[in-house]
Design a protein around this motif. Structure first.
Motif, mmCIF file in Angstrom:
data_model
loop_
_atom_site.group_PDB
_atom_site.id
_atom_site.type_symbol
_atom_site.label_atom_id
_atom_site.label_comp_id
_atom_site.label_asym_id
_atom_site.label_seq_id
_atom_site.Cartn_x
_atom_site.Cartn_y
_atom_site.Cartn_z
ATOM 1 N N LYS A 57 29.537 61.628 -20.989
ATOM 2 C CA LYS A 57 30.790 60.870 -20.897
ATOM 3 C C LYS A 57 31.801 61.327 -21.940
ATOM 4 N N ALA A 58 31.341 61.585 -23.147
ATOM 5 C CA ALA A 58 32.240 61.966 -24.240
ATOM 6 C C ALA A 58 33.007 63.251 -23.949
ATOM 7 N N LEU A 59 32.402 64.164 -23.207
ATOM 8 C CA LEU A 59 33.046 65.451 -22.930
ATOM 9 C C LEU A 59 33.707 65.509 -21.556
ATOM 10 N N ARG A 60 33.325 64.633 -20.649
ATOM 11 C CA ARG A 60 33.771 64.729 -19.255
ATOM 12 C C ARG A 60 35.290 64.754 -19.111
ATOM 13 N N ARG A 61 36.005 63.903 -19.816
ATOM 14 C CA ARG A 61 37.457 63.823 -19.644
ATOM 15 C C ARG A 61 38.175 65.103 -20.079
ATOM 16 N N GLU A 62 37.511 65.955 -20.829
ATOM 17 C CA GLU A 62 38.122 67.207 -21.289
ATOM 18 C C GLU A 62 37.851 68.374 -20.335
ATOM 19 N N LEU A 63 37.012 68.158 -19.314
ATOM 20 C CA LEU A 63 36.575 69.239 -18.447
ATOM 21 C C LEU A 63 37.355 69.298 -17.137
ATOM 22 N N ALA A 64 37.440 70.483 -16.578
ATOM 23 C CA ALA A 64 38.153 70.693 -15.323
ATOM 24 C C ALA A 64 37.572 69.821 -14.209
ATOM 25 N N ASP A 65 38.435 69.321 -13.355
ATOM 26 C CA ASP A 65 38.015 68.470 -12.241
ATOM 27 C C ASP A 65 37.587 69.268 -11.013
ATOM 28 N N SER A 66 37.602 70.568 -11.103
ATOM 29 C CA SER A 66 37.277 71.405 -9.949
ATOM 30 C C SER A 66 35.795 71.409 -9.586
ATOM 31 N N LEU A 67 34.954 70.830 -10.433
ATOM 32 C CA LEU A 67 33.505 70.777 -10.182
ATOM 33 C C LEU A 67 33.054 69.343 -10.009
ATOM 34 N N GLY A 68 31.941 69.178 -9.306
ATOM 35 C CA GLY A 68 31.263 67.895 -9.301
ATOM 36 C C GLY A 68 30.384 67.859 -10.545
ATOM 37 N N TRP A 69 30.662 66.950 -11.454
ATOM 38 C CA TRP A 69 29.935 66.879 -12.717
ATOM 39 C C TRP A 69 28.844 65.828 -12.653
ATOM 40 N N LEU A 70 27.645 66.178 -13.064
ATOM 41 C CA LEU A 70 26.561 65.233 -13.268
ATOM 42 C C LEU A 70 26.697 64.766 -14.713
ATOM 43 N N VAL A 71 27.023 63.497 -14.907
ATOM 44 C CA VAL A 71 27.246 62.949 -16.242
ATOM 45 C C VAL A 71 25.949 62.303 -16.698
ATOM 46 N N LEU A 72 25.307 62.917 -17.662
ATOM 47 C CA LEU A 72 23.969 62.515 -18.083
ATOM 48 C C LEU A 72 23.864 61.061 -18.516
ATOM 49 N N ASP A 73 24.861 60.548 -19.218
ATOM 50 C CA ASP A 73 24.762 59.190 -19.729
ATOM 51 C C ASP A 73 25.509 58.168 -18.869
ATOM 52 N N ASP A 74 25.812 58.528 -17.631
ATOM 53 C CA ASP A 74 26.373 57.590 -16.670
ATOM 54 C C ASP A 74 25.249 56.694 -16.148
ATOM 55 N N ARG A 75 25.520 55.424 -15.956
ATOM 56 C CA ARG A 75 24.489 54.477 -15.544
ATOM 57 C C ARG A 75 23.772 54.898 -14.256
ATOM 58 N N SER A 76 24.505 55.306 -13.242
ATOM 59 C CA SER A 76 23.850 55.680 -11.980
ATOM 60 C C SER A 76 22.984 56.929 -12.151
ATOM 61 N N THR A 77 23.436 57.867 -12.963
ATOM 62 C CA THR A 77 22.622 59.056 -13.245
ATOM 63 C C THR A 77 21.349 58.652 -13.975
ATOM 64 N N LEU A 78 21.486 57.796 -14.977
ATOM 65 C CA LEU A 78 20.318 57.356 -15.748
ATOM 66 C C LEU A 78 19.293 56.638 -14.874
ATOM 67 N N VAL A 79 19.754 55.809 -13.946
ATOM 68 C CA VAL A 79 18.826 55.101 -13.057
ATOM 69 C C VAL A 79 18.047 56.106 -12.213
ATOM 70 N N HIS A 80 18.741 57.060 -11.603
ATOM 71 C CA HIS A 80 18.059 58.080 -10.796
ATOM 72 C C HIS A 80 17.123 58.931 -11.653
#
Length: 154
Positions: free
Chosen positions: A110-133
């Motif tokens: 999450k801390a780095l996501r807002r600085e990254l290009a939107d051209s990719l689908g990003w898997l955000v490691l500390d996102d709640r839905s990612t953590l559940v999966h």
């Protein structure tokens, strides 16, 4: 080839791709990587990276696929790099605001996501839905059949 994780607050651990399995089998309780607030044994690193590899395979990772990586904490970076290697994909460093040519997806926090290009689908490691999966996924070893299934899906 080896992976070297560097950070002033972490223990630097040098790992070789063929060495993870050997360490996990010979001394699974030895510390593979540590940070001020966390340490993983070789066994835990193996299991954690298997779970993340399954998430990546489900998103299209597989042999030869380029995956952008923007993960700074040493523990998370180590798990991510091992997971990518287990899928057969190639980890490519991602920099803020810079597209990663040929990358099919990316892994970040999450801390780095807002600085990254939107051209990719990003898997955000500390996102709640990612953590559940991630936490409920299988930690069984990744097989050639798993990697092959990813190629058929993609």
């Amino acid at each position: 080839m080896s992976t070297l994780i560097e950070s002033p607050a972490e223990t630097v651990v040098q790992l070789r791709p063929s060495g993870l399995s050997a360490h996990a089998e010979n001394d699974p309780t030895a510390v593979a990587v540590s940070a001020a607030d966390c340490e993983l044994t070789y066994r835990e690193l193996d299991l954690w990276s298997n779970r993340l590899a399954r998430l990546l395979l489900a998103r299209g990772a597989g042999p030869g696929v380029r995956i952008a990586v923007a993960v700074t904490p040493a523990v998370e970076a180590t798990v991510t790099n091992w997971a990518i290697a287990k899928t057969g994909a190639v980890a490519v460093p991602a920099a803020p605001g810079t597209p990663v040519p040929g990358a099919a997806l990316g892994v970040t926090t999450k801390a780095l996501r807002r600085e990254l290009a939107d051209s990719l689908g990003w898997l955000v490691l500390d996102d709640r839905s990612t953590l559940v999966h991630y936490m409920t996924g299988s930690d069984a070893p990744i097989t050639d059949a798993d990697r092959g299934s990813a190629l058929k899906i993609a």
